[in-house]
Design a protein around this motif. Structure first.
Motif, PDB file in Angstrom:
ATOM      1  N   GLY A   1       0.820  -1.206   0.000  1.00  0.00           N
ATOM      2  CA  GLY A   1       0.000   0.000   0.000  1.00  0.00           C
ATOM      3  C   GLY A   1       0.853   1.254   0.000  1.00  0.00           C
ATOM      4  O   GLY A   1       2.038   1.218   0.331  1.00  0.00           O
ATOM      5  N   LYS A   2       0.244   2.365  -0.335  1.00  0.00           N
ATOM      6  CA  LYS A   2       0.999   3.616  -0.395  1.00  0.00           C
ATOM      7  C   LYS A   2       1.528   4.036   0.967  1.00  0.00           C
ATOM      8  O   LYS A   2       2.454   4.816   1.064  1.00  0.00           O
ATOM      9  CB  LYS A   2       0.167   4.731  -1.028  1.00  0.00           C
ATOM     10  N   ASN A   3       0.938   3.517   2.044  1.00  0.00           N
ATOM     11  CA  ASN A   3       1.410   3.818   3.401  1.00  0.00           C
ATOM     12  C   ASN A   3       2.257   2.689   3.977  1.00  0.00           C
ATOM     13  O   ASN A   3       2.413   2.574   5.182  1.00  0.00           O
ATOM     14  CB  ASN A   3       0.224   4.104   4.317  1.00  0.00           C
ATOM     15  N   LEU A   4       2.774   1.822   3.093  1.00  0.00           N
ATOM     16  CA  LEU A   4       3.660   0.712   3.431  1.00  0.00           C
ATOM     17  C   LEU A   4       2.984  -0.431   4.180  1.00  0.00           C
ATOM     18  O   LEU A   4       3.652  -1.214   4.854  1.00  0.00           O
ATOM     19  CB  LEU A   4       4.901   1.192   4.193  1.00  0.00           C
ATOM     20  N   ASP A   5       1.662  -0.543   4.070  1.00  0.00           N
ATOM     21  CA  ASP A   5       1.028  -1.747   4.569  1.00  0.00           C
ATOM     22  C   ASP A   5       1.284  -2.854   3.542  1.00  0.00           C
ATOM     23  O   ASP A   5       1.441  -2.589   2.363  1.00  0.00           O
ATOM     24  CB  ASP A   5      -0.470  -1.532   4.806  1.00  0.00           C
ATOM     25  N   LEU A   6       1.389  -4.087   4.018  1.00  0.00           N
ATOM     26  CA  LEU A   6       1.715  -5.219   3.160  1.00  0.00           C
ATOM     27  C   LEU A   6       0.617  -6.266   3.255  1.00  0.00           C
ATOM     28  O   LEU A   6       0.187  -6.623   4.350  1.00  0.00           O
ATOM     29  CB  LEU A   6       3.030  -5.874   3.600  1.00  0.00           C
ATOM     30  N   ILE A   7       0.178  -6.746   2.109  1.00  0.00           N
ATOM     31  CA  ILE A   7      -0.799  -7.828   2.073  1.00  0.00           C
ATOM     32  C   ILE A   7      -0.184  -8.965   1.275  1.00  0.00           C
ATOM     33  O   ILE A   7       0.156  -8.794   0.109  1.00  0.00           O
ATOM     34  CB  ILE A   7      -2.131  -7.369   1.452  1.00  0.00           C
ATOM     35  N   PHE A   8      -0.010 -10.103   1.936  1.00  0.00           N
ATOM     36  CA  PHE A   8       0.539 -11.291   1.302  1.00  0.00           C
ATOM     37  C   PHE A   8      -0.626 -12.182   0.883  1.00  0.00           C
ATOM     38  O   PHE A   8      -1.425 -12.584   1.730  1.00  0.00           O
ATOM     39  CB  PHE A   8       1.438 -12.061   2.273  1.00  0.00           C
ATOM     40  N   ILE A   9      -0.719 -12.480  -0.394  1.00  0.00           N
ATOM     41  CA  ILE A   9      -1.779 -13.349  -0.908  1.00  0.00           C
ATOM     42  C   ILE A   9      -1.118 -14.644  -1.363  1.00  0.00           C
ATOM     43  O   ILE A   9      -0.269 -14.634  -2.268  1.00  0.00           O
ATOM     44  CB  ILE A   9      -2.539 -12.684  -2.061  1.00  0.00           C
ATOM     45  N   PHE A  10      -1.509 -15.736  -0.729  1.00  0.00           N
ATOM     46  CA  PHE A  10      -0.911 -17.027  -1.028  1.00  0.00           C
ATOM     47  C   PHE A  10      -1.733 -17.786  -2.061  1.00  0.00           C
ATOM     48  O   PHE A  10      -2.919 -17.518  -2.253  1.00  0.00           O
ATOM     49  CB  PHE A  10      -0.763 -17.845   0.265  1.00  0.00           C
ATOM     50  N   ARG A  11      -1.095 -18.725  -2.704  1.00  0.00           N
ATOM     51  CA  ARG A  11      -1.748 -19.497  -3.770  1.00  0.00           C
ATOM     52  C   ARG A  11      -2.906 -20.336  -3.248  1.00  0.00           C
ATOM     53  O   ARG A  11      -3.794 -20.694  -4.007  1.00  0.00           O
ATOM     54  CB  ARG A  11      -0.725 -20.380  -4.473  1.00  0.00           C
ATOM     55  N   ASP A  12      -2.916 -20.662  -1.956  1.00  0.00           N
ATOM     56  CA  ASP A  12      -4.020 -21.432  -1.379  1.00  0.00           C
ATOM     57  C   ASP A  12      -5.143 -20.526  -0.869  1.00  0.00           C
ATOM     58  O   ASP A  12      -6.001 -20.947  -0.115  1.00  0.00           O
ATOM     59  CB  ASP A  12      -3.516 -22.341  -0.263  1.00  0.00           C
ATOM     60  N   GLU A  13      -5.103 -19.239  -1.260  1.00  0.00           N
ATOM     61  CA  GLU A  13      -6.118 -18.223  -0.957  1.00  0.00           C
ATOM     62  C   GLU A  13      -6.048 -17.686   0.477  1.00  0.00           C
ATOM     63  O   GLU A  13      -6.906 -16.920   0.891  1.00  0.00           O
ATOM     64  CB  GLU A  13      -7.522 -18.714  -1.291  1.00  0.00           C
ATOM     65  N   ASN A  14      -5.053 -18.073   1.255  1.00  0.00           N
ATOM     66  CA  ASN A  14      -4.844 -17.456   2.561  1.00  0.00           C
ATOM     67  C   ASN A  14      -4.268 -16.065   2.359  1.00  0.00           C
ATOM     68  O   ASN A  14      -3.530 -15.822   1.402  1.00  0.00           O
ATOM     69  CB  ASN A  14      -3.884 -18.289   3.416  1.00  0.00           C
ATOM     70  N   VAL A  15      -4.609 -15.155   3.258  1.00  0.00           N
ATOM     71  CA  VAL A  15      -4.149 -13.774   3.168  1.00  0.00           C
ATOM     72  C   VAL A  15      -3.609 -13.347   4.534  1.00  0.00           C
ATOM     73  O   VAL A  15      -4.214 -13.637   5.569  1.00  0.00           O
ATOM     74  CB  VAL A  15      -5.306 -12.834   2.746  1.00  0.00           C
ATOM     75  N   ILE A  16      -2.470 -12.672   4.521  1.00  0.00           N
ATOM     76  CA  ILE A  16      -1.921 -12.073   5.736  1.00  0.00           C
ATOM     77  C   ILE A  16      -1.818 -10.572   5.490  1.00  0.00           C
ATOM     78  O   ILE A  16      -1.111 -10.134   4.589  1.00  0.00           O
ATOM     79  CB  ILE A  16      -0.539 -12.655   6.093  1.00  0.00           C
TER      80      ILE A  16
END
Length: 103
Positions: free
Chosen positions: A50-65
């Motif tokens: 994100g523009k404010n340096l938030d990070l979203i990890f999207i995994f191939r098994d559809e889990n999200v962090i």
């Protein structure tokens, strides 16, 4: 496919930070370390920064962090943050991974 796999292994050898330290926003005593290694790169679908340096990890098994910088806790209340994020991170490095889309 073999060339891409080899390229990912070379990328992880050159990364200065070998793991991200994640702290749970709700329970500050709950700390995880996400290794930045071949296993992560094989399961990771994409990373959204994100523009404010938030990070979203999207995994191939559809889990999200969903993570935000730890410094956000000094500005916002945890209750506000946990609406969108579960974890804070304390280290990050700018990195371009050729075969992992970074949006």
């Amino acid at each position: 496919m073999l060339n891409q796999t080899h390229a990912l292994m070379e990328i992880t050898k050159n990364i200065s930070i070998k793991q991200l330290r994640l702290t749970n926003i709700t329970d500050r005593s709950k700390v995880k370390h996400m290794p930045i290694d071949n296993a992560l790169l094989h399961t990771l679908g994409s990373i959204i920064i994100g523009k404010n340096l938030d990070l979203i990890f999207i995994f191939r098994d559809e889990n999200v962090i969903s993570t935000c910088p730890e410094s956000w806790l000094q500005v916002q209340q945890p209750d506000q943050l946990k609406k969108n994020f579960e974890w804070t991170y304390s280290e990050w490095t700018q990195l371009w991974m050729k075969y992992v889309p970074i949006i």
